[in-house]
Scaffold this motif. Structure first.
Motif, short mmCIF file in Angstrom:
data_model
loop_
_atom_site.label_atom_id
_atom_site.label_comp_id
_atom_site.label_asym_id
_atom_site.label_seq_id
_atom_site.Cartn_x
_atom_site.Cartn_y
_atom_site.Cartn_z
N GLY A 131 0.79 -1.23 0.00
CA GLY A 131 0.00 0.00 0.00
C GLY A 131 0.82 1.27 0.00
O GLY A 131 0.37 2.30 -0.50
N ARG A 132 2.04 1.22 0.55
CA ARG A 132 2.83 2.45 0.66
C ARG A 132 3.83 2.63 -0.48
O ARG A 132 4.46 3.68 -0.59
N THR A 133 4.01 1.61 -1.30
CA THR A 133 4.98 1.73 -2.39
C THR A 133 4.40 2.56 -3.52
O THR A 133 3.55 2.10 -4.28
N LYS A 134 4.85 3.80 -3.59
CA LYS A 134 4.35 4.73 -4.60
C LYS A 134 5.52 5.38 -5.33
O LYS A 134 6.65 5.41 -4.84
N TYR A 135 5.21 5.91 -6.51
CA TYR A 135 6.19 6.68 -7.26
C TYR A 135 5.49 7.94 -7.77
O TYR A 135 4.46 7.85 -8.42
N THR A 136 6.05 9.08 -7.43
CA THR A 136 5.43 10.39 -7.69
C THR A 136 3.97 10.40 -7.24
O THR A 136 3.09 10.94 -7.92
N GLY B 18 -0.91 -3.26 -7.96
CA GLY B 18 -2.35 -3.36 -8.05
C GLY B 18 -2.95 -2.60 -9.21
O GLY B 18 -4.15 -2.34 -9.25
N GLN B 19 -2.14 -2.21 -10.19
CA GLN B 19 -2.66 -1.48 -11.35
C GLN B 19 -3.47 -2.41 -12.24
O GLN B 19 -3.21 -3.61 -12.33
N THR B 20 -4.45 -1.85 -12.92
CA THR B 20 -5.32 -2.65 -13.79
C THR B 20 -5.16 -2.29 -15.26
O THR B 20 -5.80 -2.90 -16.12
N SER B 21 -4.35 -1.29 -15.57
CA SER B 21 -4.14 -0.90 -16.96
C SER B 21 -2.65 -0.68 -17.21
O SER B 21 -1.85 -0.57 -16.27
N GLY C 54 1.94 -6.04 -10.68
CA GLY C 54 0.74 -6.68 -10.17
C GLY C 54 0.57 -6.47 -8.67
O GLY C 54 1.39 -5.85 -8.00
N SER C 55 -0.52 -7.00 -8.16
CA SER C 55 -0.78 -6.87 -6.72
C SER C 55 0.09 -7.84 -5.95
O SER C 55 0.21 -9.01 -6.30
N MET C 56 0.74 -7.35 -4.90
CA MET C 56 1.53 -8.27 -4.07
C MET C 56 0.94 -8.37 -2.67
O MET C 56 1.55 -8.92 -1.77
N ALA C 57 -0.26 -7.84 -2.50
CA ALA C 57 -0.91 -7.94 -1.19
C ALA C 57 -1.31 -9.39 -0.92
O ALA C 57 -1.66 -10.14 -1.82
#
Length: 225
Positions: free
Chosen positions: A63-68, A74-77, A99-102
């Motif tokens: 949930g916290r791994t973000k870029y800009t 968890g992206q779908t496109s 992909g989702s790693m949750a």
């Protein structure tokens, strides 16, 4: 710059997956220990609590791994990386790479880590949740063994999926780096071509100047004679 930003994003994702892989390996080790029936209920309960914390830690990383400011996992496109000013010149990173790693919170999914053991045995609580599937506690020791065995299998499968995802991410990063190399070489060649067209070739012009001076001096000498 676009491609280097995309490489940085891939490296950010890879760092998160590396941390998650380490936690998944820890889950497998703990589950292996917990499946041993020589452990007391208190010891098994402690192991189960750590498993629950590790599962939540994995979800927190996801949930916290973000870029800009944008979620990576968890992206779908597709994530489109624009390479040049040509509208069709882009690289599409598929959702499979990010992909989702949750860890699944419900039973029946391929990456659900663990089960829930409820009830009491010998007056000791066995209500520590380590997953999503409830099991009977008529024989608590055996049920704990079953629970930890399920955790082992699920965590091993999860680790395999994370490893596969890291492989896809590595392939994307290689593609981006090769494209950067290609663009750099392309820019160098264009710069050299422009220089040949627009700039003076000082070596050639110096040779021409020397030749002209020699011819002029020879003509002057002939006139003097």
């Amino acid at each position: 710059n676009n491609l280097n930003d995309a490489i940085s994003m891939a490296q950010t994702a890879e760092g998160a997956l590396q941390a998650v892989s380490a936690m998944a390996q820890r889950i497998i080790m703990l589950a292996t220990q917990g499946a041993n029936e020589t452990m007391s209920y208190e010891q098994r309960s402690s192991v189960a609590k750590e498993l629950a914390v590790l599962r939540e830690a994995i979800n927190s990383v996801a949930g916290r791994t973000k870029y800009t400011g944008t979620m990576i996992f968890g992206q779908t496109s597709n994530t489109s990386i624009q390479v040049s000013n040509e509208a069709t010149d882009n690289i599409a990173i598929t959702p499979a790479s990010f992909g989702s790693m949750a860890v699944a919170a419900t039973a029946g999914t391929s990456i659900a880590v663990g089960v829930t053991v409820t009830g009491t045995a010998n007056g000791q609580s066995l209500s520590t949740a380590i997953g999503a599937t409830s099991v009977a506690t008529s024989t608590p020791a055996a049920q704990y063994t079953t629970a930890f065995t399920n955790v082992q299998a699920a965590a091993a499968l999860y680790l395999t999926e994370i490893t596969s995802q890291r492989g896809q991410l590595g392939a994307v990063q290689n593609q981006l780096e090769y494209t950067v190399s290609n663009l750099t070489e392309f820019a160098n060649n264009l710069s050299a071509s422009r220089s040949r067209v627009m700039d003076t070739d000082y070596a050639a012009e110096t040779a021409n100047l020397t030749k002209g001076q020699i011819l002029q001096q020879a003509a002057t000498a002939m006139l003097a004679q």
